[in-house]
Design an enzyme around this catalytic site. Structure first.
Site, short mmCIF file in Angstrom:
data_model
loop_
_atom_site.label_atom_id
_atom_site.label_comp_id
_atom_site.label_asym_id
_atom_site.label_seq_id
_atom_site.Cartn_x
_atom_site.Cartn_y
_atom_site.Cartn_z
N HIS A 1 0.88 -1.07 0.03
CA HIS A 1 0.14 -0.09 0.03
C HIS A 1 0.98 1.12 0.04
O HIS A 1 2.13 1.25 0.45
CB HIS A 1 -0.90 0.04 1.11
CG HIS A 1 -2.16 -0.94 1.25
ND1 HIS A 1 -2.96 -0.76 -0.04
CD2 HIS A 1 -2.46 -1.95 1.93
CE1 HIS A 1 -3.96 -1.66 0.37
NE2 HIS A 1 -3.65 -2.37 1.33
N CYS B 1 -0.38 2.28 -4.57
CA CYS B 1 -1.21 3.45 -5.09
C CYS B 1 -0.45 4.83 -4.58
O CYS B 1 0.33 4.74 -3.69
CB CYS B 1 -2.73 3.55 -4.09
SG CYS B 1 -3.55 2.17 -4.78
#
Length: 283
Positions: A118, A161
């Site tokens: 992440h 991301c």
């Protein structure tokens, strides 16, 4: 000091390069060392923070990327997979890279690092616990801190991301060695590094829980099929081209109305490589 000011005094004055000077710049990285290289893969799929969802599909990305490296000539024991590591453990692994690999100086073609996790804006990377800035992780690989990687190409692949902005796309308007006795030259500490992000800054990346991420799957397939055929920048441009061609239907609320649109993703290449890099077939 403002280097743009005309009155700055410098020891060596810039001179317009001659044709011979320019021709010397068309060089290639030596890809004929004893080893193809060393690769670190950080696969963070699970997280202590319940707000960070499990990254299903990341293990498939890891397996396929590792297979592509083996196909390029990396040895099994030179590919080190780090699973669900904390931010501190990631720092430690890269900070101690040199002492953990004492025999690499003069023996490897390149270093590869893939980070699957992440992430967030300003290139934040999440570990199983804690977070760290990408720039800090990369700083451990620079020649002022890791001399054995001086002049060695370092290829960094980031599957995270980088924000939450949605790229809905736009309609296209077209159809489709130095001489003895001389002082050794210096190179900038930022040299010889390529960072390939799965998405552009402030935008997310798409990952399927069964088939893996758009970016890592495309990258792995491209390296597997054409890794020894094309120069690295041509390969990565092709990865960008394919990922940019993929579309995902999403539903958005715009001005109070729900509309269907296509979700797009655009990888981003940032490079300070000084030479051409091609994975020549190993003999």
């Amino acid at each position: 000091m403002d280097a743009e000011r005309e009155n700055v005094s410098t020891e060596a004055q810039f001179h317009q390069p001659t044709r011979e000077d320019l021709m010397k710049c068309f060089d290639k990285y030596d890809m004929t060392h004893k080893k193809r290289g060393v690769a670190y893969i950080f696969n963070n799929e699970n997280f202590k923070d319940s707000k960070l969802s499990t990254r299903h599909g990341s293990s498939k990305d890891t397996e396929d990327f590792k297979a592509s490296l083996l196909n390029l000539g990396f040895r099994e024991d030179d590919i080190k997979v780090h699973t669900d590591e904390s931010a501190d453990e990631m720092r430690k692994a890269l900070n101690e890279f040199e002492q953990d690999n004492p025999d690499i100086e003069g023996n490897i073609d390149c270093f590869i690092c893939a980070i699957l996790s992440h992430g967030g804006e300003d290139d934040i990377i999440y570990g199983y616990e804690g977070k760290v800035e990408l720039d800090e992780l990369l700083s451990y690989l620079r020649p002022d801190r890791c001399p054995s990687l001086t002049g060695i190409p370092k290829l960094i692949f980031i599957q995270t991301c980088r924000g939450s902005k949605i790229d809905v796309g736009v309609e296209r308007n077209d159809a489709e060695k130095e001489e003895s006795g001389k002082k050794p030259p210096k190179i900038p500490i930022m040299a010889d590094m390529l960072v390939f992000h799965s998405s552009s800054n402030k935008y997310p990346s798409i990952r399927d829980k069964d088939t893996g991420s758009w970016f890592m799957q495309t990258l792995s397939r491209m390296l597997m099929e054409y890794g020894a055929e094309y120069e690295i920048m041509k390969l990565l441009a092709a990865v960008c081209n394919h990922v940019a061609s993929i579309e995902l239907q999403i539903s958005l609320i715009l001005k109070g109305e729900r509309v269907n649109s296509d979700f797009k993703q655009m990888p981003q290449i940032m490079t300070t490589l000084r030479k051409e890099l091609k994975f020549e077939p190993r003999r």
